[in-house]
Design a protein around this motif. Structure first.
Motif, short mmCIF file in Angstrom:
data_model
loop_
_atom_site.label_atom_id
_atom_site.label_comp_id
_atom_site.label_asym_id
_atom_site.label_seq_id
_atom_site.Cartn_x
_atom_site.Cartn_y
_atom_site.Cartn_z
N PHE A 1 7.86 -2.88 5.60
CA PHE A 1 7.21 -4.18 5.61
C PHE A 1 5.95 -4.12 4.78
CE2 PHE A 1 9.54 -4.36 9.65
CZ PHE A 1 10.16 -5.60 9.53
N LEU A 2 5.69 -5.15 3.99
CA LEU A 2 4.45 -5.20 3.22
C LEU A 2 3.25 -5.43 4.13
CD1 LEU A 2 5.36 -7.24 0.02
CD2 LEU A 2 5.24 -4.77 0.31
N PHE B 1 10.94 -9.71 1.56
CA PHE B 1 9.84 -9.34 2.44
C PHE B 1 9.85 -7.87 2.81
CE2 PHE B 1 12.57 -9.16 6.11
CZ PHE B 1 13.55 -10.11 5.85
N LEU B 2 10.77 -7.07 2.25
CA LEU B 2 10.78 -5.63 2.45
C LEU B 2 10.51 -4.94 1.12
CD1 LEU B 2 13.86 -5.15 4.82
CD2 LEU B 2 11.46 -5.42 5.44
N ALA B 3 10.17 -3.66 1.19
CA ALA B 3 9.83 -2.92 -0.03
C ALA B 3 10.43 -1.52 0.02
CB ALA B 3 8.31 -2.84 -0.19
N VAL B 4 10.76 -0.98 -1.16
CA VAL B 4 11.26 0.38 -1.29
C VAL B 4 10.44 1.07 -2.37
CG1 VAL B 4 13.01 -0.25 -3.02
CG2 VAL B 4 13.34 1.79 -1.60
N PHE C 1 4.97 -4.09 -9.96
CA PHE C 1 6.11 -3.98 -9.04
C PHE C 1 7.32 -4.68 -9.67
CE2 PHE C 1 4.35 -8.12 -8.09
CZ PHE C 1 5.46 -8.91 -7.78
N GLY C 2 8.48 -4.37 -9.14
CA GLY C 2 9.72 -5.01 -9.57
C GLY C 2 10.44 -5.58 -8.35
N VAL C 3 11.56 -6.21 -8.59
CA VAL C 3 12.37 -6.78 -7.52
C VAL C 3 13.81 -6.36 -7.73
CG1 VAL C 3 13.12 -8.88 -6.33
CG2 VAL C 3 10.83 -8.77 -7.34
N SER C 4 14.43 -5.82 -6.67
CA SER C 4 15.84 -5.46 -6.70
C SER C 4 16.63 -6.52 -5.93
CB SER C 4 16.06 -4.08 -6.06
OG SER C 4 17.43 -3.76 -6.01
N TRP C 5 17.68 -7.07 -6.57
CA TRP C 5 18.46 -8.17 -6.01
C TRP C 5 19.86 -7.69 -5.64
CZ3 TRP C 5 16.21 -12.96 -5.35
CH2 TRP C 5 15.00 -13.18 -6.02
N ASN C 6 20.40 -8.29 -4.60
CA ASN C 6 21.80 -7.99 -4.29
C ASN C 6 22.72 -8.78 -5.21
OD1 ASN C 6 21.99 -10.59 -3.29
ND2 ASN C 6 22.52 -9.99 -1.22
N ALA D 1 16.83 -9.60 -1.44
CA ALA D 1 16.02 -8.89 -2.42
C ALA D 1 14.97 -8.05 -1.73
CB ALA D 1 15.35 -9.88 -3.38
N VAL D 2 14.52 -7.00 -2.41
CA VAL D 2 13.41 -6.16 -1.92
C VAL D 2 12.47 -5.87 -3.08
CG1 VAL D 2 14.79 -5.10 -0.09
CG2 VAL D 2 14.67 -4.00 -2.33
N TYR D 3 11.21 -5.64 -2.75
CA TYR D 3 10.25 -5.22 -3.76
C TYR D 3 10.46 -3.75 -4.08
CZ TYR D 3 7.50 -9.43 -2.78
OH TYR D 3 7.08 -10.73 -2.65
N VAL D 4 10.29 -3.38 -5.34
CA VAL D 4 10.27 -1.99 -5.77
C VAL D 4 8.82 -1.67 -6.12
CG1 VAL D 4 11.16 -0.29 -7.40
CG2 VAL D 4 12.62 -2.19 -6.67
N LEU D 5 8.21 -0.79 -5.32
CA LEU D 5 6.77 -0.52 -5.45
C LEU D 5 6.52 0.91 -5.90
CD1 LEU D 5 5.47 -2.11 -2.12
CD2 LEU D 5 5.86 -3.23 -4.32
N PRO D 6 5.38 1.16 -6.56
CA PRO D 6 4.99 2.54 -6.87
C PRO D 6 4.87 3.35 -5.60
CG PRO D 6 3.60 0.95 -8.04
CD PRO D 6 4.42 0.16 -7.06
N ASP D 7 5.15 4.62 -5.68
CA ASP D 7 5.14 5.48 -4.49
C ASP D 7 3.79 5.47 -3.78
OD1 ASP D 7 7.62 6.00 -5.50
OD2 ASP D 7 7.47 8.18 -5.32
N ALA D 8 2.71 5.38 -4.56
CA ALA D 8 1.37 5.43 -3.95
C ALA D 8 1.11 4.22 -3.07
CB ALA D 8 0.32 5.50 -5.06
N ALA D 9 1.77 3.10 -3.34
CA ALA D 9 1.51 1.87 -2.58
C ALA D 9 2.25 1.85 -1.25
CB ALA D 9 1.91 0.65 -3.40
N ILE D 10 3.16 2.80 -1.03
CA ILE D 10 4.02 2.79 0.16
C ILE D 10 3.33 3.39 1.38
CG2 ILE D 10 6.15 3.79 1.11
CD1 ILE D 10 6.66 1.44 -0.66
#
Length: 454
Positions: free
Chosen positions: A159-160, A174-177, A201-206, A254-263
């Motif tokens: 969750f962000l 609303f979720l992130a990886v 950041f990017g967005v991954s879509w189904n 869809a989910v956000y694709v975030l840099p590892d440091a932001a997780i």
């Protein structure tokens, strides 16, 4: 058609219950049945308005029009019901094979890896994971069973913000990886790693997401804040790859694709594991793995037992083929039964009328009407009684199919090509016309023999 997205939106926001989703199809069905029966019930009136005396057209069609009017009063509702049945047969002939193909393609699309284990997303606080899967146990079980893992991906979705917990489907995505976990999935699918510049950041879509949805998110969400870090949307960072089900459970689009440091320090929403093996799992081993590994992971206590899932390519492929064959056979069998029943009723009705109308045809022949003209009148009568229900059913079935395709467009077009839909429709309607032609020719031949028999 307007009610379908409206009720879907209400159910997603938990304003309406799930049962409301059935209301638009029910309304559409009732409207169609009413329209077909009302059309035939008012057909006599319509013909009377179209062909009025003392016009030349009225007198040229006097005998044929009299034949139609004499039967329409008692047969109109029957013709309406037959048209409804023929419409249902055509829909079964065309839509169920499309649905079967969609189910098979859906199963294959979500089972791109040999093994997938994970947890379903649940918005409620009490149903969230408190830990992850035992990833090593999955790998060890596979290799002990003789299946060497050639590649794997494991990770979590987050969750962000804590406010997102319990938001359900109101906020998408609303979720992130993390980028590293996402690239592990891409590598497992044979794709190049995604690259994101710093502080983006990017967005991954189904697969079911359409271009308009992506463009809307791209316009409205250009910047997000995670753990006090401001991230901007990277250019051309919308990904729609074949990476299985793990990122898109519970209808997440869809989910956000975030840099590892932001997780770091984000709350876990789901946990997942995917792997490919050096050879396909046998059916027996797959069933054993599903039972044993499912029991083991649920007993860890890191997540609610009901949220865990296991998808194995071996089982899903078998299930997809079985479902496709079952739906196709059911659709074809039911459609043929309805077609044969309807055409038999029409044929029996015409042959019964031939016995009653033989005397009328004898009279007009004695009045000097030629044999060819009598045959022409008989053909026109057959065209009306057979052709009108068939034409009405074709128009009605196209309307119903269009409605079903439109209301489930995203779910169907993501897995079934338009060319495949076109082939199925073409074969369905050709089969329908062949059956219709056989009944029409045989009934016309018997009708002619009955009215000319001395």
């Amino acid at each position: 058609m307007v009610l379908s997205p409206l009720f879907d939106s209400l159910v997603r926001q938990r304003i309406a219950i799930q049962a409301y989703l059935t209301m638009p199809p029910v309304f559409a069905l009732l409207l169609l049945v009413f329209s077909l029966i009302a059309f035939f019930s008012n057909l006599t009136w319509w013909l009377s308005k179209m062909i009025r005396k003392p016009s030349a057209r009225y007198y040229r069609n006097l005998f044929w029009l009299g034949q139609i009017k004499s039967r329409m009063g008692t047969s109109s509702k029957t013709m309406g019901v037959i048209s409804c049945v023929l419409t249902a047969a055509l829909v079964l002939f065309s839509y169920l094979p499309v649905l079967a193909l969609r189910i098979q393609s859906y199963q294959l699309a979500l089972s791109v890896y040999d093994v997938q284990v994970g947890t379903m997303y649940r918005a409620e606080e009490s149903l969230l994971p408190t830990g992850t899967l035992d990833y090593d146990a999955i790998t060890d079980y596979l290799e002990q069973g003789g299946y060497f893992v050639t590649g794997k991906a494991q990770g979590e979705l987050y969750f962000l913000e804590n406010e997102d917990i319990g938001s359900g489907q109101k906020k998408i995505p609303f979720l992130a990886v993390s980028l590293s976990d996402y690239n592990e999935l891409r590598a497992l699918s044979g794709l190049e790693p995604a690259v994101l510049p710093d502080d983006t950041f990017g967005v991954s879509w189904n697969r079911e997401a359409v271009e308009t949805e992506m463009q809307e998110i791209d316009r409205n969400i250009r910047q997000i804040q995670v753990n006090g870090i401001v991230l901007n949307k990277a250019q051309d960072a919308d990904f729609q790859d074949s990476i299985g089900i793990n990122l898109f459970t519970s209808r997440t689009k869809a989910v956000y694709v975030l840099p590892d440091a932001a997780i770091s320090d984000l709350r876990i929403a789901t946990t997942f594991y995917s792997a490919n093996t050096d050879k396909p799992l046998t059916y027996e081993f797959a069933k054993q793995f599903e039972e044993n590994m499912g029991t083991y992971q649920r007993e860890l206590g890191n997540f609610p037992p009901e949220s865990a899932f296991i998808r194995l390519n071996t089982l899903q492929s078998n299930e997809g083929i079985s479902n496709m064959l079952l739906l196709s056979l059911i659709g074809t069998y039911a459609a043929l039964v309805l077609l044969v029943s309807s055409f038999t009723m029409l044929s029996v009705q015409q042959l019964t009328d031939a016995i009653e109308q033989k005397h009328r045809f004898d009279i007009i022949r004695k009045l000097g009407v030629e044999r060819k003209e009598c045959q022409k009148t008989a053909r026109r009568q057959m065209y009306f009684w057979f052709g009108l229900p068939v034409l009405t059913a074709i128009v009605g079935s196209i309307g119903v199919f269009s409605y079903l395709l439109w209301s489930n467009y995203n779910e169907i077009i993501a897995y079934v090509l338009p060319s495949q839909i076109g082939i199925i429709l073409t074969l369905s309607y050709i089969s329908f016309i062949i059956v219709f032609g056989c009944y029409f020719v045989s009934t016309y031949y018997l009708f002619q023999r009955n009215i000319e028999k001395h």
